[in-house]
Design a protein around this motif. Structure first.
Motif, short mmCIF file in Angstrom:
data_model
loop_
_atom_site.label_atom_id
_atom_site.label_comp_id
_atom_site.label_asym_id
_atom_site.label_seq_id
_atom_site.Cartn_x
_atom_site.Cartn_y
_atom_site.Cartn_z
N GLY A 45 0.82 -1.22 0.00
CA GLY A 45 0.00 0.00 0.00
C GLY A 45 0.84 1.26 0.00
O GLY A 45 0.54 2.23 -0.71
N ILE A 46 1.90 1.25 0.80
CA ILE A 46 2.81 2.40 0.84
C ILE A 46 3.47 2.59 -0.52
O ILE A 46 3.58 3.72 -1.04
N GLU A 47 3.92 1.49 -1.13
CA GLU A 47 4.57 1.54 -2.44
C GLU A 47 3.61 2.08 -3.50
O GLU A 47 4.01 2.86 -4.37
N TYR A 48 2.36 1.68 -3.42
CA TYR A 48 1.34 2.15 -4.38
C TYR A 48 1.18 3.66 -4.28
O TYR A 48 1.12 4.36 -5.31
N ARG A 49 1.10 4.17 -3.05
CA ARG A 49 0.91 5.62 -2.88
C ARG A 49 2.13 6.42 -3.33
O ARG A 49 2.00 7.54 -3.82
N LYS A 50 3.31 5.83 -3.17
CA LYS A 50 4.54 6.55 -3.51
C LYS A 50 4.94 6.41 -4.97
O LYS A 50 5.35 7.38 -5.61
N GLN A 51 4.83 5.19 -5.50
CA GLN A 51 5.39 4.90 -6.82
C GLN A 51 4.35 4.47 -7.87
O GLN A 51 4.71 4.35 -9.04
N GLY A 52 3.14 4.20 -7.46
CA GLY A 52 2.12 3.81 -8.43
C GLY A 52 1.85 2.32 -8.46
O GLY A 52 2.50 1.52 -7.79
N SER A 53 0.89 1.94 -9.31
CA SER A 53 0.38 0.57 -9.31
C SER A 53 1.39 -0.46 -9.79
O SER A 53 1.49 -1.55 -9.22
N GLN A 54 2.14 -0.16 -10.84
CA GLN A 54 3.07 -1.15 -11.37
C GLN A 54 4.18 -1.47 -10.38
O GLN A 54 4.56 -2.64 -10.19
N SER A 55 4.69 -0.43 -9.73
CA SER A 55 5.74 -0.64 -8.74
C SER A 55 5.20 -1.45 -7.55
O SER A 55 5.90 -2.33 -7.02
N ALA A 56 3.97 -1.17 -7.15
CA ALA A 56 3.35 -1.91 -6.05
C ALA A 56 3.14 -3.37 -6.44
O ALA A 56 3.35 -4.28 -5.63
N LEU A 57 2.75 -3.61 -7.70
CA LEU A 57 2.56 -4.97 -8.18
C LEU A 57 3.87 -5.74 -8.18
O LEU A 57 3.92 -6.91 -7.74
N ASN A 58 4.93 -5.08 -8.63
CA ASN A 58 6.24 -5.73 -8.64
C ASN A 58 6.68 -6.10 -7.22
O ASN A 58 7.21 -7.19 -6.98
N LEU A 59 6.45 -5.18 -6.27
CA LEU A 59 6.81 -5.46 -4.88
C LEU A 59 5.98 -6.62 -4.33
O LEU A 59 6.49 -7.48 -3.61
N GLY A 60 4.69 -6.63 -4.69
CA GLY A 60 3.81 -7.70 -4.23
C GLY A 60 4.31 -9.06 -4.68
O GLY A 60 4.39 -10.01 -3.88
#
Length: 337
Positions: free
Chosen positions: A48-63
């Motif tokens: 969730g933090i990654e999504y707010r900071k870097q966007g959906s693709q970056s959050a997906l990669n982290l997931g």
């Protein structure tokens, strides 16, 4: 992968898997669902933090980076829970977590169904189910009248019964938590209530008269309004019988627990009555029951006057079982009402 709606999922006789985090699941879930989190609480927070900071693709990669190493264990759990190699999967809204989990299930050669709209659609279904109008017959009577026992006897007879106190793990009064397991969270109470209501046919439903709150839980407004506007069956037992019933039901609990509950009524009882309750408990007599019966009888009379419910019949007797027999004899009249 097959997509189904929540009604189909609830009617299917296959396991339901909730892949939300353990924290989301604890707050509220489909009662028969199994929890296999794709992401745990901490992982979900990081994504969730990654999504707010870097966007959906970056959050997906982290997931993927966080949960990828767990895929083998998740697949095994899905396989173990499946029945005849079938299961249904959902997350919060039928998004990425469901999609990934369904793919993992398919890799295990499972026949998987993805629940459209996820848990959010289930909560919508709960609200819609709860708001439907039903024909309630409300058992009403003073404290100790045996209304809960009557519900049990009616249910044993095959009649439709809604036991709100059983769903709430609480008997309603300040003493209602004694001997009961911890109450569920409000959301889970609503979920279980909706699923119970969904089992009823278009026939009379017997329910006990309740205050708006059962312990720390509140009855949904749409149900509470119906209870206060539907047909009341008034139950009357002699006071000495009610006193004996309360003694049997509560007197075996620790004196300090009984007194702790009574203290919650201090403002309404007053200091003198509360002291008399304490003294009675210390002396080992049962005067405390009479003091509390006086209070609850006054409270019930006020409640009865406030809501002015329509009493369709009055049943008097010396025991709940005797009254149960009278209700059974009266039941044929419902068909003509």
């Amino acid at each position: 992968m097959k997509h189904i709606d929540i009604s189909q999922a609830l009617n299917n006789q296959i396991p339901i898997v909730d892949v939300r985090s353990e924290g989301e699941f604890a707050k509220g879930h489909i009662p028969q669902a199994h929890n296999i989190p794709l992401m745990n609480n901490e992982e979900r927070k990081l994504v969730g933090i990654e999504y707010r900071k870097q966007g959906s693709q970056s959050a997906l990669n982290l997931g993927y980076k966080l949960v990828g190493p767990k895929f083998a264990k998740i697949k095994k759990k899905l396989k173990d829970i499946s029945h005849d190699n079938k299961l249904a999967i959902h997350c919060w809204r039928g998004g990425k977590r469901s999609e990934i989990s369904c793919q993992l299930a398919e890799e295990m050669q499972l026949e998987v169904q993805c629940i459209q709209g996820g848990y959010r659609s289930y909560r919508r279904w709960c609200r819609e189910t709860t708001q439907k109008q039903r024909k309630f017959y409300v058992l009403s009577g003073a404290t100790g009248s045996g209304k809960t026992q009557l519900l049990y006897l009616l249910e044993q007879q095959g009649l439709q019964v809604l036991d709100l106190e059983k769903l709430a793990h609480h008997k309603g009064s300040v003493f209602g938590g004694l001997g009961n397991p911890p109450q569920p969270l409000q959301e889970m109470f609503e979920n279980r209530l909706a699923q119970k209501l969904n089992t009823f046919k278009n026939e009379p439903i017997f329910v006990e008269n309740e205050s708006r709150m059962i312990g720390k839980l509140f009855i949904p407004e749409c149900i509470f309004t119906q209870l206060k506007s539907h047909n009341v069956l008034y139950i009357e037992l002699p006071r000495e019988i009610r006193q004996k019933r309360i003694r049997k039901e509560y007197a075996h609990f620790a004196k300090q627990d009984i007194y702790a509950c009574a203290q919650k009524l201090q403002k309404r009882l007053g200091g003198l009555r509360l002291q008399n309750i304490k003294r009675s408990l210390e002396l080992g007599n049962y005067d405390w029951i009479d003091i509390l019966l006086d209070y609850y009888d006054r409270s019930y009379a006020h409640h009865k006057q406030k809501y002015n419910q329509r009493i369709v019949n009055k049943f008097c007797g010396d025991s709940p079982r005797q009254i149960y027999g009278k209700i059974i004899n009266w039941l044929p009249q419902i068909a003509h009402s």
